[in-house]
Structures are given as C-alpha cells and as structure tokens.
Enzyme design. Structure first.
Site, PDB file in Angstrom:
ATOM      1  CB  SER A   1      23.123  35.826  48.124  1.00 45.26           C
ATOM      2  OG  SER A   1      22.013  35.383  47.406  1.00 45.26           O
ATOM      3  CG  HIS A   2      20.197  39.069  46.837  1.00 37.06           C
ATOM      4  ND1 HIS A   2      20.273  38.128  47.831  1.00 37.06           N
ATOM      5  CD2 HIS A   2      19.660  40.164  47.402  1.00 37.06           C
ATOM      6  CE1 HIS A   2      19.780  38.634  48.947  1.00 37.06           C
ATOM      7  NE2 HIS A   2      19.396  39.866  48.713  1.00 37.06           N
TER       8      HIS A   2
ATOM      9  CG  ASP B   1      20.936  34.415  43.705  1.00 33.94           C
ATOM     10  OD1 ASP B   1      21.170  33.313  43.186  1.00 33.94           O
ATOM     11  OD2 ASP B   1      20.977  34.616  44.933  1.00 33.94           O
TER      12      ASP B   1
ATOM     13  CG  ASP C   1      24.215  32.499  46.185  1.00 35.26           C
ATOM     14  OD1 ASP C   1      23.317  33.214  45.703  1.00 35.26           O
ATOM     15  OD2 ASP C   1      24.070  31.879  47.258  1.00 35.26           O
TER      16      ASP C   1
ATOM     17  CG  ASP D   1      20.844  30.815  46.620  1.00 38.47           C
ATOM     18  OD1 ASP D   1      20.833  31.877  45.964  1.00 38.47           O
ATOM     19  OD2 ASP D   1      21.098  30.780  47.841  1.00 38.47           O
ATOM     20  NE  ARG D   2      17.766  35.596  46.876  1.00 41.16           N
ATOM     21  CZ  ARG D   2      17.231  36.582  47.558  1.00 41.16           C
ATOM     22  NH1 ARG D   2      16.493  37.487  46.946  1.00 41.16           N
ATOM     23  NH2 ARG D   2      17.455  36.696  48.848  1.00 41.16           N
TER      24      ARG D   2
ATOM     25  CE  LYS E   1      17.596  31.498  48.071  1.00 39.95           C
ATOM     26  NZ  LYS E   1      18.011  31.762  49.463  1.00 39.95           N
TER      27      LYS E   1
HETATM   28  C1  VG1 Z   1      16.564  36.996  52.342  1.00 38.08           C
HETATM   29  C2  VG1 Z   1      15.254  36.326  51.972  1.00 38.08           C
HETATM   30  C3  VG1 Z   1      15.234  34.892  52.473  1.00 38.08           C
HETATM   31  C4  VG1 Z   1      16.461  34.145  51.915  1.00 38.08           C
HETATM   32  C5  VG1 Z   1      17.723  34.888  52.269  1.00 38.08           C
HETATM   33  C6  VG1 Z   1      18.952  34.264  51.672  1.00 38.08           C
HETATM   34  O1  VG1 Z   1      16.689  37.042  53.743  1.00 38.08           O
HETATM   35  O2  VG1 Z   1      14.165  37.044  52.484  1.00 38.08           O
HETATM   36  O3  VG1 Z   1      14.035  34.273  52.092  1.00 38.08           O
HETATM   37  O4  VG1 Z   1      16.514  32.840  52.439  1.00 38.08           O
HETATM   38  O5  VG1 Z   1      17.642  36.248  51.813  1.00 38.08           O
HETATM   39  O6  VG1 Z   1      18.857  34.175  50.292  1.00 38.08           O
HETATM   40  P1  VG1 Z   1      16.368  38.379  54.606  1.00 38.08           P
HETATM   41  O7  VG1 Z   1      16.695  38.029  56.014  1.00 38.08           O
HETATM   42  O8  VG1 Z   1      17.201  39.465  54.014  1.00 38.08           O
HETATM   43  O9  VG1 Z   1      14.912  38.637  54.389  1.00 38.08           O
HETATM   44  V1  VG1 Z   1      20.237  34.447  49.354  1.00 38.08           V
HETATM   45  O10 VG1 Z   1      19.890  34.015  47.763  1.00 38.08           O
HETATM   46  O11 VG1 Z   1      20.546  35.990  49.692  1.00 38.08           O
HETATM   47  O12 VG1 Z   1      21.375  33.446  50.041  1.00 38.08           O
HETATM   48 CO    CO Z   2      21.458  33.623  46.659  1.00 27.72          CO
END
Ligand code: VG1
Ligand code: CO
Length: 544
Positions: free
Chosen positions: A113-114, A278, A280, A282-283, A377
């Site tokens: 992801s990010h 981001d 992947d 989804d953000r 998302k």
């Molecule tokens: C974080 C965010 C959460 C989100 C998750 C995955 O998780 O707070 O809201 O669903 O990332 O998003 P955590 O456990 O680090 O707080 V992504 O775009 O990283 O797949």
């Molecule tokens: Co993501």
C-alpha cells in the site's frame, strides 16, 4: 514441466495484519518466505484444485518476481485458471472489481500500500476472497495457523511467463489469462458516474483539475479514465509513470507526503480540485483551492450527496465507518434515517455488511472511502465522486464542505502518528491504559469529563465473530473522543496512532484551525498517556 514438492521450514512471523502480510523486501526475499505464505493460503482454502484466482500488484520492487513464483505455485497446486493483470499490475480496487466481475474464487494482491518501495522498502501480499474483499479474520487466522506448521510447498518447474502480452496460454494444466488491468475497472466507473457531465466540467474555462498518482499504481488508471475517457489535459496528471520505488517517495496521499500536489493546491493559482492516491490505489486525498478535506468529512459529504450521483440515485441502504473515523457520518445517517455501523479499523470488517446488503457507502479516517461497487476502498472512485459532485453543484470544494458543516455541525478531527516507536514501550503504554479504565471513567479535566473509557470490541452482526482489543477509547461528555491504537501495517517497531475528535455545533465556531480547535484534547492525551516520556518523542512523526 514437472510438479515438485519442496520441503521447507515454517516461519513464525506470517500472521497477516490490518491489511495482509507486510514486511521489508529483504524478508520476502529469504528463500521460501513468499512460497510458504502462498502455500499456507492455498492450504487454508482447502486446496485450489478447480478454483480460479486473480493476481496483480501495485508495481513495486519485487512485484514481478513474486508474481512468477505465484504462477508456478498455482500451477503446482492444480489451480484451474489464473487471471493476471498485464505487466503484473492491478490496483487494489481493480483486483476487487475483476474478482467480482468474472466470478473468481479470490485473488492475491501484491502490495504494501502506502509503505515505501524499492529494495530497501516494503513488500506485501494480501488474499481477497470471492466477494472481492480482504479475507476476514477467520481466514487470515487460518492462513497463519497453516504457516506455523508448514513443511512443504507445491510448485512446478517452468520458465518465467511473459507478463506483458495480452493472451491466454497454459502453464502445465493451468489456464492463464492476461487481462488489461484498467478496462474492467474504468467500465465500472462509467456505470456509476455521469462521465459526459464530468467531461463538460473539465473543459470549462474556470475549472482546473490535477491528480497526483505518486508514481504508483493509479498512473495508468488515471491516464485512461481522466485523459482518454474524460478528455482531461495531459498536464492534469502528475507522477503517472509507475516506478518500482515510487520515485523514492512515500506513496501516501496526505499533506506530508503528496508534496508536489500540496505545493500546487496551496498556491495563489490553485486548481479547483486536486487529488492523489496511494501505492495500490485504494486511498485518496481530496483538496480544494487552498483547502484540505478531512477524510472523515469526505465520507460524510459523499453519503449526504449520494442521491445526486447516477449510481446512487436510489438512496443508501446504510453506511459504516471504522471506529476511529469521526462521527460526521453518523450525523448524516441520522438525518437520512439509515443505520451507521461502527467497525474496527481495516476494510475487511465492512465485507460482511456489504455482502448482506446493509451498506452502500463506507469509509475510514485513513484516506479511504468506497461503496458497494467493490469490496475495497477505492481512491479513483472517490476522486470521480468529487468531480461528479462539483459538476452538479457548481460551487467550490470549500463551499461544499462549509455548507455541510453549517447543516450537520463540524467534527474537528486529527490523527497524530508516532512511527517506529520501540515495541516494548508502545505495548507498555497501551497495557497500562487498560488497567486505568476504572479510574479514568468519570474523571474531570477542566471542562472535559470522561464518560466512557474502554477497549473497543466488535461483534460482527452477520457472522457473530468477535474482534477484541481494537483500540482504546476515551469518550467525553460533550462527545469529544480520544482514541489510541497500535498500527497493524508497519514493518519496523510500533506505530502509535492517536485520534482526536471534537464536535462543534455552533456555526460561529466552525472556522478554527484544526490543531488549535483540538489543542485541549491533545495536551490532555499527552498528560494522561505520558507519550512524550514513554516514546522519547517531542512531537508526532505525521499529523493528518
Ligand atoms: C492503516 C489504516 C487503516 C487502513 C489500513 C490499510 O492501518 O489506519 O484504516 O485500513 O492502514 O490501508 P493501521 O493498522 O496501520 O492503522 V492500506 O491503503 O495501507 O491497504
Ligand atoms: Co492502500
């Protein structure tokens, strides 16, 4: 092409977190590490013979290598068909779309992801089920249990396949289909939004739009959707070439990391709408001319205005937000007379509610919003929603948000992250708080009185599964909240997340600077949790 059984030793650290298994690239590069996790997933599914899966990733370093390993292992495990995004690319929402559209049994998404990419960055793998959504905890836990006892994995001997051609071919007895990673997703967006109205808006003289793909997976999606299908100028797109290290950046669409976009949107000649996504896809981050839309407000505004948008004309079945997300959405649900569900952090908790037809829109404070069109998302969906809304309303982003506040009240909101804190210290902080709930409840600090101090747990109303320890909540008499939880997506040390919310109903008090409006709660948290002392940090690493 010979089937092979390779003996291996179990790893003890393959429990998926908030969103799949995320580790440093070097961890994934250890012999058998990825293979073990993939086999544990296949085993947890009871084998994959006769099944059909999708696979794709966000294009980060190690994406292609991991994909080739998965192809061989899928064939070795007797999978019937593997659908692959060309070039090994599928954004997270596009993977969800493809799994649902073609009725597949699930899929792997290769992404952290990010989190930063490159040889010294992070890699990740996530399994999504047949509904297109992240595997629920009962499956991720089964994968983990299988991984702990794994002694072998199945594969075949086969050269790397050509990921860049669009075609069907066989790998052993397994059918492979390489698909265009963008088309199905772009077609779905055209069903939901009024593309002619957006196209017209994009041509208007006093309207300007800019999108920053942050060198991550949404680049090709943005080119197809914004430029080819909506006629936006090429200059509207920033950083659209997917790079394995995301150009050395941190592909997290927030005010700190989306630097190029923020510079433009907070300048004298800022465009009407600025957005970013981001790693992947989804953000999302939504910015107006010199204006930041808090993600918790964004999902509330989306719900309040959904009836104006083509795909949502028939109204909303219900809405949901993760627990730390502000209660702005609750106010909208109340007025619409629909249910607002509160779930733990992580998209996997929305899946059952969406599948049961209880929800249409859901969101998280962490720059995530989406609807029942997929089970993830969806960054570009959110950007298209805002574009469509602007085409309907013909006012600025700032005006849309301020009008919303005037009507529903403003939920001042911020999140403070303390990254890479020593794990022992972080756990100590959380555990010691758990022991203080009784004394904290009823305690008064100036005008602030704590009426509830607890650890959030969630009983899924659909399958009755219980998820405990999902974040510590201090709720105040005036509905202000302080929430504290540990991240489940980091790869080094612990990340402490603190969430602050204050509800303001007085229209004359809605234009304060966010941190100033929340200052009292922020200093109370520091006093109560001794964050500075325990973490040794004088300030958060990231404020959103
Ligand atoms: C974080 C965010 C959460 C989100 C998750 C995955 O998780 O707070 O809201 O669903 O990332 O998003 P955590 O456990 O680090 O707080 V992504 O775009 O990283 O797949
Ligand atoms: Co993501």
């Amino acid at each position: 092409m010979e089937n092979k059984t390779i003996s291996t030793q179990a790893f003890s650290d393959q429990r998926p977190g908030t969103s799949g298994l995320r580790k440093k690239v070097s961890v994934f590069q250890q012999p058998h590490y990825l293979e073990n996790f993939v086999q544990a997933t296949f085993d947890a599914l009871g084998g994959v013979k006769e099944k059909q899966l999708a696979v794709g990733g966000d294009g980060r370093f190690y994406n292609r290598e991991a994909l080739q390993t998965i192809v061989r292992m899928a064939a070795g495990n007797g999978l019937k068909k593997l659908v692959i995004g060309r070039g090994g690319i599928l954004s997270t929402p596009a993977a969800s779309c493809v799994i649902r559209k073609y009725g597949l049994d699930g899929g792997f998404i290769l992404s952290a992801s990010h989190n930063p990419g490159g040889p010294h960055g992070d890699f990740g793998i996530k399994f999504n089920t047949a509904n297109g959504g992240p595997a629920p905890e009962k499956i991720t836990e089964a994968i983990y249990q299988k991984s702990l006892a794994l002694g072998r994995y199945l594969t075949i001997e086969n050269p790397d396949i050509d990921l860049d051609a669009q075609k069907h071919f066989m790998v052993g007895a397994m059918m492979v289909e390489i698909i265009d990673p963008v088309n199905d997703y772009a077609d779905l967006m055209m069903e939901l939004f009024d593309f002619p109205a957006i196209a017209k808006l994009l041509q208007e003289k006093d309207f300007a739009f800019i999108f920053d793909a942050m060198h991550a997976v949404t680049g090709p999606y943005a080119e197809e959707i914004f430029c080819r299908r909506l006629g936006a100028a090429k200059e509207s797109l920033l950083n659209c070439a997917v790079k394995p290290d995301f150009g050395g950046g941190h592909p997290d669409p927030n005010l700190k990391h989306a630097k190029d976009l923020v510079r433009i949107m907070f300048s004298a000649k800022a465009p009407t709408l600025g957005a970013a996504s981001d790693g992947d896809g989804d953000r999302n981050m939504i910015l107006g001319d010199n204006f930041f839309v808090t993600p918790s407000d964004s999902v509330a505004i989306i719900a309040a205005n959904a009836h104006l948008i083509k795909g949502y004309r028939n109204g909303l079945k219900g809405v949901a937000r993760s627990m730390p997300t502000s209660c702005a959405l609750d106010a909208v649900a109340k007025e619409l007379d629909i249910e607002c569900y509160e779930t733990p952090t992580g998209w996997k908790f929305f899946g059952n509610l969406l599948d049961a037809g209880k929800l249409t829109i859901c969101g998280e404070e962490s720059f995530g919003t989406s609807s029942d069109h997929v089970r993830e998302k969806d960054g570009l969906w959110t950007v298209l929603f805002w574009l469509n809304l602007l085409a309907v309303k013909k006012i600025s982003v700032k005006e849309i948000v301020e009008t919303h506040w005037q009507h529903f009240g403003r939920n001042y909101y911020t999140r403070h992250d303390y990254e890479e804190v020593e794990s022992g210290a972080a756990n100590k902080l959380v555990n010691s708080l758990r022991e203080r709930f009784e004394t904290l409840c009823g305690a008064q600090f100036g005008l602030l009185e704590i009426t509830q101090a607890d650890d959030f747990s969630y009983l899924d109303p659909i399958d009755n599964s219980l998820s405990e320890h999902q974040g510590i909540r201090l709720i105040f008499k005036d509905k202000s909240r302080i929430i504290l939880r540990l991240s489940g997506t980091g790869t080094s040390g612990a990340t402490l997340r603190l969430y602050f919310e204050k509800v303001e109903k007085n229209p004359a008090a809605m234009n304060l600077e966010t941190q100033a409006a929340l200052a009292e709660l922020i200093s109370l948290a520091d006093e109560l949790f001794a964050i500075k002392k325990i973490t040794g940090r004088s300030q958060p690493t990231v404020i959103t």
